[in-house]
Write a protein that holds these residues in place. Sequence first.
Motif: not given
Length: 201
Positions: A30-36, A61-70
């Motif tokens: 699955d793919s998408c173009s936006r982090f949100s 937002d770099g590693l903040s985005g990584l944390a949110a996605m995890r």
Amino acid sequence: MNRILLVDDHDLVRETLADFLRANGRFTVDSCSRFSTALKLCERGGVFDLVLLDYLMPGMDGLSGLAAMRTRAGCPVAILSGTAPPDVARRALRAGAAGFLPKTLRPESLIAAVRHMLAGEIYTPLDFLSDAGDEAHQIRLTPRETDVLVGISEGKSNKEIARDLDIQEVTVKLHLKTMSRKLGARNRTHAAMLARDIGLA
């Protein structure tokens, strides 16, 4: 069949990677173009075995985005990047990334890395991390090479780029050759991937 969520705001890069993973890795992608959008997919019950996130995506937002996605994905999350230096890769791995995938990885290595992470292992690009110098990240393109690279990232043919820039097609090919050598790009698609991370597309 393993299900992967690929998140990258550059259409050509995202579609090329997704098609390659489907065809050669036999993964469901699955793919998408936006982090949100990716966060919402996970919040709405999307069940994935692995998430691949572009490091420079708007909203990431770099590693903040990584944390949110995890937190939301409930599965391993890896970082994709074409130009981030080794220290960023190290920080991402320390922050809990399942792996750091340079877009310079050879195709067969990409598939192996994904399978490695799906098996619950951490993918560490040793060759990339052992590169103490930053020469590869100090890319200096001429203005015309940059114009050609932008055209490639927009999916234009050599003929279309030549017309837009009012130069000969053979000149476009020459610029493409020298620009690809500077970037370390294997082909047009790879050059477009790198252009995205340099901020030209």
